[in-house]
Design an enzyme around this catalytic site. Structure first.
Site, PDB file in Angstrom:
ATOM      1  N   ASP A 281       0.872  -1.160   0.000  1.00  0.00           N
ATOM      2  CA  ASP A 281       0.000   0.000   0.000  1.00  0.00           C
ATOM      3  C   ASP A 281       0.920   1.224   0.000  1.00  0.00           C
ATOM      4  OD1 ASP A 281      -3.169   0.667   1.670  1.00  0.00           O
ATOM      5  OD2 ASP A 281      -2.060   1.792   0.155  1.00  0.00           O
TER       6      ASP A 281
HETATM    7  C1  GLC Z   1      -4.117   4.456  -0.007  1.00  0.00           C
HETATM    8  C2  GLC Z   1      -5.044   3.335   0.305  1.00  0.00           C
HETATM    9  C3  GLC Z   1      -5.155   2.333  -0.799  1.00  0.00           C
HETATM   10  C4  GLC Z   1      -4.985   3.012  -2.136  1.00  0.00           C
HETATM   11  C5  GLC Z   1      -3.562   3.526  -2.210  1.00  0.00           C
HETATM   12  C6  GLC Z   1      -3.266   4.239  -3.526  1.00  0.00           C
HETATM   13  O1  GLC Z   1      -3.443   4.884   1.138  1.00  0.00           O
HETATM   14  O2  GLC Z   1      -4.868   2.637   1.524  1.00  0.00           O
HETATM   15  O3  GLC Z   1      -6.433   1.701  -0.647  1.00  0.00           O
HETATM   16  O4  GLC Z   1      -5.225   2.094  -3.187  1.00  0.00           O
HETATM   17  O5  GLC Z   1      -3.259   4.392  -1.126  1.00  0.00           O
HETATM   18  O6  GLC Z   1      -4.018   5.395  -3.624  1.00  0.00           O
END
Ligand code: GLC
Length: 749
Positions: A281
């Site tokens: 993430d």
């Molecule tokens: C965020 C989220 C994730 C998302 C990623 C990219 O912090 O936790 O769900 O896909 O960053 O935006």
């Protein structure tokens, strides 16, 4: 408990067939291409593929690092001309011409915004989920996006957690069915289709169990609960052929998912045979430093890659540290090769090497009529009728004047809900506009919002709303949450209506006119007081672009509500965590307990009994899981089981008659629950195992069959073995998780 009647019947056979494609079969030719390309790559180029950046706008600067082969993927670039320009640098100016994988969070629509996933889950209709994902993929791929970070399939049993909005609620089976449907929608029939985008089930795993419902907080999920409740939706997504997975922010029992080899290697790769990309993430690799799981970015890179992560989102620790870690022998070259194989494999499957560029001349597909129609259908089926006293709804011709009040009657931005980067409020059709346009010839509309936005505490204009109510036949009160109040990092410790919305409802109810409260929110709210003051309540988890026309049709009867609660609605936040599939405990509540206002003064210490409930809230929720009313009524009868005693490899057929006993054509979501009465470990009092939508004309009766293989009663037992344990089972077929007559059957060895 009724003993079952057993006799065969020829019936309408309705079974839920989980269409599972499974990981793509090994394509020898494709694998040969992967190996050939891998053999040509330098270590730096390999590590470059494991690196994802977020577009920082400057094409020239991004081109420099792309040319060097330092970037494998870019997220948050959605300008088609710029996407093609960046892709041209990668394909035509880097040494090996490996195309970029362009990614974006397309969670519930790209431009045409569907109800938030929690709303889609309320439809209990996998077709809604699949169609919504398909439309999102068609629109997103038209600007060059070929990877989305969805579906979000975290089981969530705590509505304080803002991200409950993004998932499919509290139930493992419902989330498994809806999540797999979204994977199919995003990925289409083949990943190589230019309108397909790689799905990314997230957040792997257990993120929704954040302690206290506070985002990013630690979780403490033991393996058995992880395997029985939190992992199955991700396994269903793997069976549906999901191409990528995203690790979650939480540390579970002290191990951050981004560094958890057990889930990333043992479960995902070995047990499920997953051969796609595991991406972190956002910065979750280097956030393991904050967790105290890594001392510095170098150790963060070490622990992520050795745990089975293939690609790092934005925190750059792989590029900066892996060469040294390999030199030091702390990361094997083979580990890097495996990660890059996974990345190249998905890029080949997406057809990026053959067709890296998008057709800039292709006519726009954004907001296509068919997309808007699908979004409206989804919003109609996602709406939940929680109360409807005296047949207040649908509004009949007797209603000549409606007062429309509340901060969400005309709030196009809020209506789209959380995780909307590309939706445009200018395209959102609000309830106020829809009612005026679609039903303005039937009713006179008096519009007095009373409050400017959901958190507004300025009560000055509530008196105007009350005055409007006094002049109307019915009040339509649109309340709930601005979109910012749910989603990532947006948790609440209090689930009552924010701002002065409760005062607004009380003021208009005081006029004595029937109040129809229409809620738009990203989570279940503790609206018991407002429910008591309302004649009817229609609940919408942020319904998206077409929420207005959908709600208008529902209010005026052109559509009939069918949605069911995909998550339990607590009476009070203090009851949380609260979910239907709970264990019974040794002292289950009798539901006849004495509640706080009825306790005699100086009551004796043991006078209230010793059972599991709250003195001030009792045991039951405000609304249970699977609950929702209709404008008609349904009668279940003649429920039969195909057998009273079953072996482990039998299929149980449950047949019953379902009749529409009212005057509106309508759809019922029939639900089948089971209870494993005694297990080697304690088992939930109920578990949803099948559901399906049955449409019936007024008076119509249909014979319905649901089939349940006994093998699906399996769970991870005291020996951590997934098995069906012989014994007695309860079974219910009903319109929610709390009603229905129990039938019993036995499984024998
Ligand atoms: C965020 C989220 C994730 C998302 C990623 C990219 O912090 O936790 O769900 O896909 O960053 O935006």
């Amino acid at each position: 408990m009724k003993l079952l009647r057993v006799w065969p019947a020829c019936l309408l056979l309705l079974t839920v067939v989980s269409c599972s494609k499974g990981p793509e079969p090994k394509d020898k030719a494709l694998e040969a291409k992967v190996e050939k390309l891998l053999s040509q790559m330098t270590l730096e180029e390999k590590i470059g593929q494991m690196n994802q950046i977020s577009s920082f706008g400057n094409i020239e600067d991004m081109s420099v690092i792309i040319k060097k082969g330092e970037i494998g993927s870019i997220l948050n670039e959605v300008d088609p001309l710029r996407v093609n320009a960046l892709q041209r640098v990668a394909v035509e100016e880097s040494r090996l011409g490996i195309p970029l994988l362009i990614a974006r969070d397309v969670i519930h629509g790209f431009k045409t915004i569907f109800p938030i996933p929690l709303g889609q889950a309320a439809s209990f209709n996998p077709e809604v989920a699949e169609e919504g994902a398909r439309v999102a993929a068609i629109e997103a791929s038209s600007v060059g996006v070929r990877w989305t970070f969805a579906p979000m399939i975290d089981i969530a049993r705590d509505p304080r957690w803002g991200r409950i909005a993004e998932g499919c609620g509290e139930d493992t089976y419902l989330t498994s069915v809806m999540g797999a449907a979204m994977v199919r929608g995003f990925q289409g029939d083949s990943l190589s289709d230019p309108t397909s985008i790689a799905a990314c089930p997230k957040h792997f795993v257990g993120y929704g169990a954040a302690e206290g419902g506070r985002d990013y907080n630690s979780t403490f999920i033991p393996e058995r609960l992880m395997r029985n409740v939190y992992l199955p939706p991700f396994e269903a997504a793997a069976r549906a052929g999901a191409a990528t997975y995203m690790t979650s922010f939480n540390d579970n029992d002290g191990i951050p998912s981004t560094g958890n080899a057990f889930i990333l290697k043992e479960v995902l790769r070995k047990e499920w045979g997953f051969d796609g990309i595991v991406v972190t993430d956002w910065a979750s690799a280097t956030e393991m430093i904050s967790h105290g799981f890594a001392a510095d970015p170098k150790e963060a890179a070490l622990r992520s890659v050795n745990a089975g992560v293939d690609m790092e989102m934005v925190s750059y620790s792989f590029v900066r540290n892996l060469p040294e870690l390999i030199k030091e022998g702390k990361v094997k070259q083979s580990t890097i090769d495996d990660a890059v194989r996974n990345i190249l494999r998905i890029k080949f499957r997406l057809g990026l090497f053959d067709n890296p560029y998008l057709d800039e001349k292709k006519p726009s597909v954004l907001y296509a009529e068919s997309h808007l129609a699908a979004a409206k259908k989804a919003a109609v089926e996602s709406a939940i009728l929680l109360k409807n006293d005296n047949h207040t709804l649908p509004l009949t011709s007797k209603v000549k004047t409606v007062a429309i009040v509340g901060p969400l009657a005309d709030a196009p931005y809020e209506q789209m809900g959380t995780w909307v980067f590309d939706g445009e409020k200018a395209h959102t059709q609000t309830p106020l506009h829809a009612i005026r346009e679609m039903y303005g010839d039937r009713v006179q509309v008096i519009y007095e919002p009373g409050l400017a936005y959901s958190r507004d505490k300025n009560t000055t204009n509530i008196i105007k709303a009350a005055a409007a109510a006094a002049r109307a036949d019915v009040v339509l009160a649109f309340v709930g949450e601005e979109s910012i109040l749910s989603g990532e990092a947006h948790c609440l410790a209090d689930l009552n209506l924010v701002g002065a919305q409760s005062e607004l409802i009380a003021a208009v109810a005081k006029t004595g006119k029937p109040v129809v409260t229409v809620v738009m929110a990203g989570r279940p709210l503790t609206i018991g007081k407002e429910v008591d003051l309302s004649a009817a309540v229609l609940y919408n988890f942020h319904p998206g672009t077409m929420g207005g026309p959908a709600i208008a049709d529902l209010l005026f009867g052109a559509a009939v509500p069918s949605g069911k609660t995909p998550v339990t609605f607590p009476k009070m936040v203090g009851q949380i965590p609260m979910y239907y599939a709970h264990n019974n405990t040794g002292r289950p509540a009798a539901r006849t307990e004495t509640l706080i206002d009825d306790i005699p003064v100086e009551a004796g210490q043991t006078s209230l009994g010793n059972t599991s409930f709250y003195l001030d809230a009792g045991f039951d929720p405000l609304f249970p899981f699977g609950y929702g009313l209709s404008y008609t009524t349904f009668e279940y009868s003649n429920i039969q089981l195909s057998s009273a005693t079953l072996n482990k490899n039998d299929v149980l057929a449950v047949t019953f008659d379902l009749q529409n006993t009212g005057t509106y054509p309508a759809t019922e979501i029939v639900q089948l629950y089971i209870q494993d009465k005694v297990g080697s470990v304690t088992r939930p009092v109920k578990e949803l195992k099948r559901f399906t939508r049955v449409a019936l004309e007024p008076g119509e009766k249909k014979a319905v069959t649901l089939e349940l293989p006994v093998s699906e009663l399996a769970f991870y037992n005291i020996d951590m073995i997934k098995t069906v344990e012989p014994g007695d089972f309860g079974l219910w077929v009903a319109g929610d998780s709390q009603t229905g007559e129990e039938l019993v059957f036995k499984v024998i060895d």
